[in-house]
Design a protein around this motif. Sequence first.
Motif, PDB file in Angstrom:
ATOM      1  N   ALA A   7      41.414  24.390  52.541  1.00 25.92           N
ATOM      2  CA  ALA A   7      40.550  25.394  53.242  1.00 25.92           C
ATOM      3  C   ALA A   7      40.113  26.386  51.993  1.00 25.92           C
ATOM      4  CB  ALA A   7      41.326  26.107  54.219  1.00 25.92           C
ATOM      5  N   LEU A   8      41.080  26.583  50.852  1.00 22.59           N
ATOM      6  CA  LEU A   8      40.609  27.246  49.893  1.00 22.59           C
ATOM      7  C   LEU A   8      39.979  26.703  48.711  1.00 22.59           C
ATOM      8  CD1 LEU A   8      43.689  29.967  50.279  1.00 22.59           C
ATOM      9  CD2 LEU A   8      41.447  30.444  50.752  1.00 22.59           C
ATOM     10  N   GLY A   9      40.581  25.639  48.198  1.00 21.39           N
ATOM     11  CA  GLY A   9      40.344  25.043  47.042  1.00 21.39           C
ATOM     12  C   GLY A   9      40.924  25.746  45.859  1.00 21.39           C
ATOM     13  N   TYR A  10      40.744  25.152  44.777  1.00 22.22           N
ATOM     14  CA  TYR A  10      41.211  25.554  43.507  1.00 22.22           C
ATOM     15  C   TYR A  10      40.771  27.079  43.383  1.00 22.22           C
ATOM     16  CZ  TYR A  10      43.141  25.523  38.829  1.00 22.22           C
ATOM     17  OH  TYR A  10      43.829  25.937  37.766  1.00 22.22           O
ATOM     18  N   GLU A  11      39.752  27.108  43.364  1.00 21.74           N
ATOM     19  CA  GLU A  11      39.215  28.662  42.832  1.00 21.74           C
ATOM     20  C   GLU A  11      39.570  29.742  44.288  1.00 21.74           C
ATOM     21  OE1 GLU A  11      38.136  29.691  40.130  1.00 21.74           O
ATOM     22  OE2 GLU A  11      38.489  27.623  39.276  1.00 21.74           O
ATOM     23  N   GLY A  12      39.599  29.193  45.134  1.00 18.79           N
ATOM     24  CA  GLY A  12      39.917  30.124  46.521  1.00 18.79           C
ATOM     25  C   GLY A  12      41.524  30.483  46.219  1.00 18.79           C
ATOM     26  N   MET A  13      42.244  29.395  45.688  1.00 23.40           N
ATOM     27  CA  MET A  13      43.585  29.763  45.654  1.00 23.40           C
ATOM     28  C   MET A  13      44.038  30.810  44.467  1.00 23.40           C
ATOM     29  SD  MET A  13      46.060  28.678  47.866  1.00 23.40           S
ATOM     30  CE  MET A  13      47.479  28.702  46.806  1.00 23.40           C
ATOM     31  N   LYS A  14      43.151  30.210  43.447  1.00 25.33           N
ATOM     32  CA  LYS A  14      43.239  31.465  42.270  1.00 25.33           C
ATOM     33  C   LYS A  14      42.999  32.810  42.557  1.00 25.33           C
ATOM     34  CE  LYS A  14      42.064  31.458  37.742  1.00 25.33           C
ATOM     35  NZ  LYS A  14      41.290  30.823  36.381  1.00 25.33           N
ATOM     36  N   ASP A  15      42.114  32.912  43.501  1.00 25.93           N
ATOM     37  CA  ASP A  15      41.445  34.266  43.647  1.00 25.93           C
ATOM     38  C   ASP A  15      42.295  34.841  44.751  1.00 25.93           C
ATOM     39  OD1 ASP A  15      39.134  36.235  44.258  1.00 25.93           O
ATOM     40  OD2 ASP A  15      39.627  35.471  46.372  1.00 25.93           O
ATOM     41  N   LEU A  16      42.932  34.171  45.589  1.00 27.67           N
ATOM     42  CA  LEU A  16      44.002  34.784  46.602  1.00 27.67           C
ATOM     43  C   LEU A  16      45.104  35.128  45.635  1.00 27.67           C
ATOM     44  CD1 LEU A  16      45.127  35.013  49.703  1.00 27.67           C
ATOM     45  CD2 LEU A  16      46.308  32.665  48.888  1.00 27.67           C
ATOM     46  N   MET A  17      45.596  34.326  44.814  1.00 28.02           N
ATOM     47  CA  MET A  17      46.793  34.819  43.937  1.00 28.02           C
ATOM     48  C   MET A  17      46.380  35.871  43.010  1.00 28.02           C
ATOM     49  SD  MET A  17      48.835  33.015  45.787  1.00 28.02           S
ATOM     50  CE  MET A  17      50.232  34.045  44.881  1.00 28.02           C
ATOM     51  N   TYR A  18      45.336  35.919  42.530  1.00 31.03           N
ATOM     52  CA  TYR A  18      44.932  37.154  41.656  1.00 31.03           C
ATOM     53  C   TYR A  18      44.743  38.373  42.394  1.00 31.03           C
ATOM     54  CZ  TYR A  18      44.123  34.446  37.053  1.00 31.03           C
ATOM     55  OH  TYR A  18      44.374  33.860  36.103  1.00 31.03           O
ATOM     56  N   ARG A  19      44.391  38.354  43.814  1.00 26.61           N
ATOM     57  CA  ARG A  19      44.095  39.573  44.575  1.00 26.61           C
ATOM     58  C   ARG A  19      45.774  39.904  44.806  1.00 26.61           C
ATOM     59  NH1 ARG A  19      41.777  38.585  49.439  1.00 26.61           N
ATOM     60  NH2 ARG A  19      41.700  36.503  49.072  1.00 26.61           N
ATOM     61  N   PHE A  20      46.476  39.139  45.182  1.00 32.14           N
ATOM     62  CA  PHE A  20      47.786  39.573  45.555  1.00 32.14           C
ATOM     63  C   PHE A  20      48.486  39.870  44.397  1.00 32.14           C
ATOM     64  CE2 PHE A  20      52.194  37.625  45.175  1.00 32.14           C
ATOM     65  CZ  PHE A  20      52.715  38.496  46.169  1.00 32.14           C
ATOM     66  N   TYR A  21      48.295  39.628  43.221  1.00 31.16           N
ATOM     67  CA  TYR A  21      49.132  40.147  42.101  1.00 31.16           C
ATOM     68  C   TYR A  21      48.387  41.165  41.777  1.00 31.16           C
ATOM     69  CZ  TYR A  21      52.732  36.521  41.885  1.00 31.16           C
ATOM     70  OH  TYR A  21      53.531  35.751  42.157  1.00 31.16           O
ATOM     71  N   ASP A  22      47.099  41.625  41.992  1.00 32.72           N
ATOM     72  CA  ASP A  22      46.490  43.040  41.907  1.00 32.72           C
ATOM     73  C   ASP A  22      47.181  44.078  42.809  1.00 32.72           C
ATOM     74  OD1 ASP A  22      44.946  42.102  39.725  1.00 32.72           O
ATOM     75  OD2 ASP A  22      43.243  42.036  41.002  1.00 32.72           O
ATOM     76  N   GLU A  23      47.504  43.590  43.991  1.00 30.87           N
ATOM     77  CA  GLU A  23      48.241  44.442  44.990  1.00 30.87           C
ATOM     78  C   GLU A  23      49.477  44.702  44.495  1.00 30.87           C
ATOM     79  OE1 GLU A  23      47.516  45.710  47.934  1.00 30.87           O
ATOM     80  OE2 GLU A  23      45.263  45.169  47.738  1.00 30.87           O
ATOM     81  N   ILE A  24      50.297  43.545  43.924  1.00 28.21           N
ATOM     82  CA  ILE A  24      51.852  44.124  43.337  1.00 28.21           C
ATOM     83  C   ILE A  24      51.453  44.911  42.239  1.00 28.21           C
ATOM     84  CG2 ILE A  24      53.223  42.912  42.058  1.00 28.21           C
ATOM     85  CD1 ILE A  24      53.993  41.821  44.714  1.00 28.21           C
ATOM     86  N   TYR A  25      50.710  44.877  41.650  1.00 28.98           N
ATOM     87  CA  TYR A  25      50.492  45.727  40.331  1.00 28.98           C
ATOM     88  C   TYR A  25      50.362  47.200  40.885  1.00 28.98           C
ATOM     89  CZ  TYR A  25      49.300  46.902  35.167  1.00 28.98           C
ATOM     90  OH  TYR A  25      49.509  47.303  33.980  1.00 28.98           O
ATOM     91  N   GLU A  26      50.096  47.548  41.819  1.00 28.35           N
ATOM     92  CA  GLU A  26      49.567  48.914  42.562  1.00 28.35           C
ATOM     93  C   GLU A  26      50.812  49.321  43.349  1.00 28.35           C
ATOM     94  OE1 GLU A  26      47.475  50.945  41.246  1.00 28.35           O
ATOM     95  OE2 GLU A  26      46.722  49.410  40.050  1.00 28.35           O
ATOM     96  N   SER A  27      51.815  48.367  43.440  1.00 27.06           N
ATOM     97  CA  SER A  27      52.963  48.452  44.490  1.00 27.06           C
ATOM     98  C   SER A  27      54.136  49.079  43.991  1.00 27.06           C
ATOM     99  CB  SER A  27      53.347  47.199  45.343  1.00 27.06           C
ATOM    100  OG  SER A  27      54.106  46.501  44.361  1.00 27.06           O
ATOM    101  N   SER A  28      55.165  49.406  44.799  1.00 19.43           N
ATOM    102  CA  SER A  28      56.550  50.063  44.207  1.00 19.43           C
ATOM    103  C   SER A  28      57.272  49.088  43.558  1.00 19.43           C
ATOM    104  CB  SER A  28      57.105  50.643  45.479  1.00 19.43           C
ATOM    105  OG  SER A  28      57.678  49.501  46.266  1.00 19.43           O
ATOM    106  N   ILE A  29      56.995  47.674  43.620  1.00 18.38           N
ATOM    107  CA  ILE A  29      57.559  46.759  42.683  1.00 18.38           C
ATOM    108  C   ILE A  29      57.008  46.305  41.597  1.00 18.38           C
ATOM    109  CG2 ILE A  29      58.955  45.827  44.858  1.00 18.38           C
ATOM    110  CD1 ILE A  29      56.984  43.466  44.983  1.00 18.38           C
ATOM    111  N   ALA A  30      55.922  46.921  41.187  1.00 16.49           N
ATOM    112  CA  ALA A  30      55.288  46.916  39.970  1.00 16.49           C
ATOM    113  C   ALA A  30      56.174  46.685  38.639  1.00 16.49           C
ATOM    114  CB  ALA A  30      53.980  47.722  39.407  1.00 16.49           C
TER     115      ALA A  30
END
Length: 161
Positions: free
Chosen positions: A25-48
Amino acid sequence: MYDVTPVEKGAPVHFKMPDPAFYEALGYEGMKDLMYRFYDEIYESSIANFFPQDEEEFEKVKERNARFFIQLCGGPNVHIESEGKDLNEYMIRLHDEFSIYEKSRYEWLGCMETVLRETDIPQELKENFWKYLEAFSKLTVNSFTDGSHFYAAYTQAVQDN
């Protein structure tokens, strides 16, 4: 909201691999985008603090972990080709050097919930992926509020068919 169940120290963790339809459903680029957005959230979280604070080093983590999840979800073997390690064992061992409490697991899952909600694919695919993450993330918890530590043995991971 997605369901989260507590960790039971020493209990086997049963999980099913994500449905490959999630990757399709996401494809390669969609998965990459999902994970990059996820890690951007992580970077701003309490577990950064679990991640490199240097932006270049953090970008490498995002890249490596995106490859991991791409392969995990049924995409090409991009992780094993670059890392040469079993996917699930890699995921568990990667966290051994950190003291990870249930609270950190909840924060990690919360970051994923945020990006999944923003992802435009069928809800049942997101829920299937979530079930894998919710169960498997239990294996990363190795420290408990009672002061005890338990390092999840790879044998605790029970992959159901």
